[in-house]
Design a protein around this motif. Structure first.
Motif, PDB file in Angstrom:
ATOM      1  N   ILE A   1       6.801   2.768  11.733  1.00  0.00           N
ATOM      2  CA  ILE A   1       5.357   2.967  11.591  1.00  0.00           C
ATOM      3  C   ILE A   1       5.071   4.466  11.648  1.00  0.00           C
ATOM      4  O   ILE A   1       5.468   5.146  12.595  1.00  0.00           O
ATOM      5  CB  ILE A   1       4.571   2.252  12.705  1.00  0.00           C
ATOM      6  CG1 ILE A   1       4.925   0.768  12.748  1.00  0.00           C
ATOM      7  CG2 ILE A   1       3.080   2.440  12.506  1.00  0.00           C
ATOM      8  CD1 ILE A   1       4.331   0.040  13.950  1.00  0.00           C
ATOM      9  N   GLU A   2       4.378   4.918  10.655  1.00  0.00           N
ATOM     10  CA  GLU A   2       3.990   6.329  10.594  1.00  0.00           C
ATOM     11  C   GLU A   2       2.983   6.638  11.700  1.00  0.00           C
ATOM     12  O   GLU A   2       2.144   5.797  12.046  1.00  0.00           O
ATOM     13  CB  GLU A   2       3.323   6.579   9.243  1.00  0.00           C
ATOM     14  CG  GLU A   2       3.157   8.010   8.857  1.00  0.00           C
ATOM     15  CD  GLU A   2       4.421   8.548   8.196  1.00  0.00           C
ATOM     16  OE1 GLU A   2       4.924   9.546   8.701  1.00  0.00           O
ATOM     17  OE2 GLU A   2       4.886   7.953   7.216  1.00  0.00           O
ATOM     18  N   ALA A   3       3.061   7.820  12.259  1.00  0.00           N
ATOM     19  CA  ALA A   3       2.036   8.250  13.216  1.00  0.00           C
ATOM     20  C   ALA A   3       0.695   8.355  12.494  1.00  0.00           C
ATOM     21  O   ALA A   3       0.635   8.900  11.388  1.00  0.00           O
ATOM     22  CB  ALA A   3       2.417   9.594  13.816  1.00  0.00           C
ATOM     23  N   PRO A   4      -0.368   7.836  13.080  1.00  0.00           N
ATOM     24  CA  PRO A   4      -1.676   7.930  12.416  1.00  0.00           C
ATOM     25  C   PRO A   4      -2.080   9.385  12.189  1.00  0.00           C
ATOM     26  O   PRO A   4      -1.654  10.284  12.916  1.00  0.00           O
ATOM     27  CB  PRO A   4      -2.620   7.236  13.404  1.00  0.00           C
ATOM     28  CG  PRO A   4      -1.740   6.340  14.205  1.00  0.00           C
ATOM     29  CD  PRO A   4      -0.428   7.064  14.325  1.00  0.00           C
ATOM     30  N   THR A   5      -2.905   9.575  11.189  1.00  0.00           N
ATOM     31  CA  THR A   5      -3.397  10.923  10.871  1.00  0.00           C
ATOM     32  C   THR A   5      -4.917  10.905  10.819  1.00  0.00           C
ATOM     33  O   THR A   5      -5.545   9.853  10.824  1.00  0.00           O
ATOM     34  CB  THR A   5      -2.860  11.396   9.511  1.00  0.00           C
ATOM     35  OG1 THR A   5      -3.282  10.461   8.508  1.00  0.00           O
ATOM     36  CG2 THR A   5      -1.334  11.490   9.514  1.00  0.00           C
ATOM     37  N   GLY A   6      -5.481  12.095  10.749  1.00  0.00           N
ATOM     38  CA  GLY A   6      -6.912  12.226  10.504  1.00  0.00           C
ATOM     39  C   GLY A   6      -7.797  11.865  11.682  1.00  0.00           C
ATOM     40  O   GLY A   6      -8.956  11.486  11.494  1.00  0.00           O
ATOM     41  N   LEU A   7      -7.271  11.968  12.886  1.00  0.00           N
ATOM     42  CA  LEU A   7      -8.075  11.595  14.059  1.00  0.00           C
ATOM     43  C   LEU A   7      -9.205  12.605  14.272  1.00  0.00           C
ATOM     44  O   LEU A   7      -8.985  13.822  14.319  1.00  0.00           O
ATOM     45  CB  LEU A   7      -7.170  11.555  15.296  1.00  0.00           C
ATOM     46  CG  LEU A   7      -7.856  11.251  16.633  1.00  0.00           C
ATOM     47  CD1 LEU A   7      -8.519   9.877  16.613  1.00  0.00           C
ATOM     48  CD2 LEU A   7      -6.841  11.342  17.778  1.00  0.00           C
ATOM     49  N   THR A   8     -10.402  12.088  14.357  1.00  0.00           N
ATOM     50  CA  THR A   8     -11.580  12.932  14.628  1.00  0.00           C
ATOM     51  C   THR A   8     -12.442  12.246  15.682  1.00  0.00           C
ATOM     52  O   THR A   8     -12.324  11.034  15.909  1.00  0.00           O
ATOM     53  CB  THR A   8     -12.439  13.159  13.367  1.00  0.00           C
ATOM     54  OG1 THR A   8     -12.904  11.872  12.901  1.00  0.00           O
ATOM     55  CG2 THR A   8     -11.650  13.856  12.270  1.00  0.00           C
ATOM     56  N   ALA A   9     -13.317  13.012  16.284  1.00  0.00           N
ATOM     57  CA  ALA A   9     -14.239  12.459  17.288  1.00  0.00           C
ATOM     58  C   ALA A   9     -15.643  12.992  17.037  1.00  0.00           C
ATOM     59  O   ALA A   9     -15.816  14.151  16.635  1.00  0.00           O
ATOM     60  CB  ALA A   9     -13.765  12.833  18.689  1.00  0.00           C
ATOM     61  N   ARG A  10     -16.617  12.128  17.269  1.00  0.00           N
ATOM     62  CA  ARG A  10     -18.024  12.553  17.171  1.00  0.00           C
ATOM     63  C   ARG A  10     -18.741  12.103  18.444  1.00  0.00           C
ATOM     64  O   ARG A  10     -18.758  10.898  18.762  1.00  0.00           O
ATOM     65  CB  ARG A  10     -18.694  11.919  15.941  1.00  0.00           C
ATOM     66  CG  ARG A  10     -20.084  12.481  15.682  1.00  0.00           C
ATOM     67  CD  ARG A  10     -20.744  11.852  14.468  1.00  0.00           C
ATOM     68  NE  ARG A  10     -21.127  10.463  14.694  1.00  0.00           N
ATOM     69  CZ  ARG A  10     -20.585   9.430  14.094  1.00  0.00           C
ATOM     70  NH1 ARG A  10     -19.614   9.602  13.220  1.00  0.00           N
ATOM     71  NH2 ARG A  10     -21.002   8.199  14.360  1.00  0.00           N
ATOM     72  N   VAL A  11     -19.293  13.048  19.176  1.00  0.00           N
ATOM     73  CA  VAL A  11     -20.033  12.729  20.395  1.00  0.00           C
ATOM     74  C   VAL A  11     -21.478  12.467  20.003  1.00  0.00           C
ATOM     75  O   VAL A  11     -22.125  13.294  19.364  1.00  0.00           O
ATOM     76  CB  VAL A  11     -19.943  13.895  21.411  1.00  0.00           C
ATOM     77  CG1 VAL A  11     -20.716  13.546  22.683  1.00  0.00           C
ATOM     78  CG2 VAL A  11     -18.483  14.206  21.730  1.00  0.00           C
ATOM     79  N   GLU A  12     -21.957  11.290  20.374  1.00  0.00           N
ATOM     80  CA  GLU A  12     -23.316  10.885  19.942  1.00  0.00           C
ATOM     81  C   GLU A  12     -24.366  11.574  20.801  1.00  0.00           C
ATOM     82  O   GLU A  12     -24.144  11.850  21.965  1.00  0.00           O
ATOM     83  CB  GLU A  12     -23.474   9.362  20.056  1.00  0.00           C
ATOM     84  CG  GLU A  12     -22.357   8.560  19.409  1.00  0.00           C
ATOM     85  CD  GLU A  12     -22.374   8.632  17.887  1.00  0.00           C
ATOM     86  OE1 GLU A  12     -23.387   9.104  17.337  1.00  0.00           O
ATOM     87  OE2 GLU A  12     -21.374   8.221  17.276  1.00  0.00           O
TER      88      GLU A  12
ATOM     89  N   LEU B   1       0.819  -1.219   0.000  1.00  0.00           N
ATOM     90  CA  LEU B   1       0.000   0.000   0.000  1.00  0.00           C
ATOM     91  C   LEU B   1       0.852   1.268   0.000  1.00  0.00           C
ATOM     92  O   LEU B   1       0.319   2.371  -0.147  1.00  0.00           O
ATOM     93  CB  LEU B   1      -0.923   0.027   1.223  1.00  0.00           C
ATOM     94  CG  LEU B   1      -1.953  -1.088   1.341  1.00  0.00           C
ATOM     95  CD1 LEU B   1      -2.762  -0.930   2.628  1.00  0.00           C
ATOM     96  CD2 LEU B   1      -2.890  -1.082   0.144  1.00  0.00           C
TER      97      LEU B   1
END
Lengths: 117, 458
Positions: free
Chosen positions: B447-458, B408
């Motif tokens: 290992i690359e640091a993850p990206t695109g972290l988001t949060a949604r409070v239900e 990938l």
């Protein structure tokens, strides 16, 4: 330091070592929070022994491992009480830097602030 | 330590260390702090004391509800299946508390370090530096070559690209086409023939194209490209010659340098275009030029970037500061994120005296002195050469390993893994962008640091 040490010791004697310095118990009033992130492209993250670890300040880490037949999820839903939280995610894999299988982890993602009303 | 603290420490220790009798060596219970993956899950090895009869041993296993998988050759030692929902750690703790048990331990997993069985591999210090002396082979020897870089020979063990550890994970890069844009390749060489690109589906039976003589036969008439190809992908573990970074490879021969080792822009443009058109994903260009900015050259490098190709190039051999000079293609690294420019180090991690450098332009270092690899003039010829040309293919080989292991990966992932994971050495600090030597094992584990972290409070 001494006070914290004694507090931990007391919790330990109560059989609750994991609660020392963090808390992950959930109550009905807690809110569901869905965390999502982009997929890492390393094969090790997306295969057996790989996954993501989510660190939420003041809480126990949340492990999101690779699942046979499914892959490695890039989102998870947790329950949090009202408050403001700093959240980061790490990626991990089984392969280590010596060519062995003791594991390796990424640097943290950029942190986000999550406010639960 | 205060009494309270000491008591707590003892309590904590008792949770970690299984209680029970001392082990056979009399050193106390064996600690269990092994991470998962280092031992066989669901199995333990139990050694009973000499006084334990077979009946006693069977009774001990029965109490735990475990099955004997095998009696080992040491009397009183058995490999046991852990059942009943117990972890290995719990099972070991249970056996350690049995007075008839001498010790119990995990069934550890070991790996054989993968070293190829190639007779000259012991001289390939860049891949495995044992502190060996690279020695000339005198006239009349079956394998004849001269060593001519006197400094740092012998070298220092461990100062290499750490590829042997990477070979525990992967040795086969054959799904990654690596274009060697150079003087051609001796594609009939005993250590290269099996690793040449298969161009038959393109009607190219000789594994590439010759842009010097405009035909389909890119046989090397100088030797430079063959040497480069050997470092990337000399067949590993075939009992012949050396081993490349990739034991199995797909080496595309693109001849753009003539028999005197000179080339020109138009052939570089066509050669890189050929690699793009024929699905190469790594290009090695061990070529140096000091002209004014060559826009045609830049344009085709950019086309390679747009086609997700990693281009690994040399820093050049005039001991110049490439930040202050026109050094091509090295200086394309400033404007094209797919270009990795490589300097040379020697057998003691010292900067090779001839290598160009550049704190902004030169990306990373790799072994480039007394490098033994394949040659021309026969299909069993090997020789030693020096230069940033010899350092470059070590990095191109690691790029191929990375792409083979991580299908990938795009070019930014490959470049980032190489540059972030490298081994920092003081002699490259300040004169290269990273101050690092390429490290194959660490690049694979990076290992690359993850990206695109988001949060949604239900």
């Amino acid at each position: 330091m001494t006070r914290l040490f004694r507090y931990c010791a007391a919790l330990l004697l109560l059989g609750a070592l994991s609660a020392c310095g963090s808390s992950s118990s959930s109550t009905p009033a807690d809110r569901a929070v869905t965390l999502s992130w982009s997929q890492n492209r390393e094969s090790g993250v997306n295969s057996a022994g790989g996954g993501y670890r989510i660190d939420i300040a003041g809480r126990d880490p949340v492990d999101v491992p690779w699942v046979p037949g499914v892959g490695t999820p890039t989102s998870t839903t947790i329950r949090l009480p009202s408050g403001r939280y700093t959240v980061v995610v790490f990626a991990y894999a089984a392969l280590d830097a010596q060519g062995g299988r003791t594991g390796n982890e990424s640097a943290p993602s950029q942190s986000i602030q999550v406010t639960v009303p | 330590m205060k009494p309270f603290s000491a008591a707590l420490a003892a309590l904590l220790l008792s949770m970690v260390l299984p209680s029970g009798p001392a082990n056979a060596a009399g050193n106390g219970p064996l600690p269990f702090d092994d991470p998962p993956g280092t031992y066989v899950p669901g199995e333990v090895i139990v050694k009973f004391k000499a006084s334990a009869t077979p009946q006693v041993r069977r009774a001990a296993f029965a109490r735990q509800g475990h099955a004997i998988l095998a009696e080992l050759r040491v009397p009183g030692m058995a490999r046991v299946r852990v059942d009943g929902g117990q972890t290995v750690e719990q099972a070991i703790a249970a056996y350690q508390s049995d007075p008839d048990v001498a010790y119990a331990q995990p069934n550890y997993i070991y790996q054989g370090a993968r070293a190829p069985l190639d007779p000259l591999f012991g001289q390939v210090w860049g891949l495995k530096n044992t502190g060996q002396t690279i020695t000339s082979q005198p006239p009349g020897s079956p394998l004849r070559y001269d060593v001519n870089y006197a400094g740092s020979n012998p070298g220092t063990p461990g100062m290499d690209i750490d590829v042997e550890a990477a070979w525990n994970t992967i040795t086969d890069c054959s799904k990654v086409v690596v274009a060697v844009i150079d003087s051609g390749i001796n594609y009939t060489h005993e250590d290269l023939a099996a690793n040449m690109w298969d161009g038959r589906e393109w009607g190219l039976p000789h594994h590439g194209w010759d842009f010097v003589d405009a035909n389909d036969n890119p046989m090397d008439q100088h030797g430079h490209g063959t040497h480069v190809a050997g470092t990337i992908g000399a067949v590993g573990d075939n009992g012949k010659g050396v081993a490349g970074v990739c034991w199995k490879a797909s080496l595309m021969a693109v001849r753009v340098l003539d028999k005197y080792n000179y080339g020109k822009t138009s052939n570089f443009v066509d050669g890189i275009g050929f690699a793009i058109d024929h699905d190469a994903s790594v290009i090695n260009m061990s070529i140096q030029g000091y002209n004014r900015r060559d826009q045609a050259y830049a344009d085709v490098i950019e086309e390679a970037r747009q086609n997700d190709i990693v281009v690994v190039v040399c820093s050049g051999n005039f001991a110049l500061d490439a930040d202050q000079q026109n050094v091509w293609p090295c200086n394309f690294s400033l404007d094209h994120g797919n270009v990795v420019c490589v300097a040379a180090i020697d057998q003691k991690d010292r900067f090779a005296y001839f290598s160009n450098y550049g704190a902004r332009t030169v990306t990373i270092g790799a072994p480039g002195t007394n490098i033994l690899s394949a040659g021309i003039g026969g299909d069993d010829v090997y020789y030693v050469n020096n230069g940033t040309s010899m350092a470059t293919p070590a990095v191109a080989g690691v790029a191929a390993l990375l792409r083979a292991h991580n299908p990938l990966f795009g070019y930014p992932d490959v470049v980032n893994a190489i540059t972030e994971s490298g081994r920092w050495i003081p002699t490259l600090a300040g004169i290269t962008r990273t101050g690092k030597v390429v490290d194959a094992a660490r690049a694979l584990a990076f290992i690359e640091a993850p990206t695109g972290l988001t949060a949604r409070v239900e």
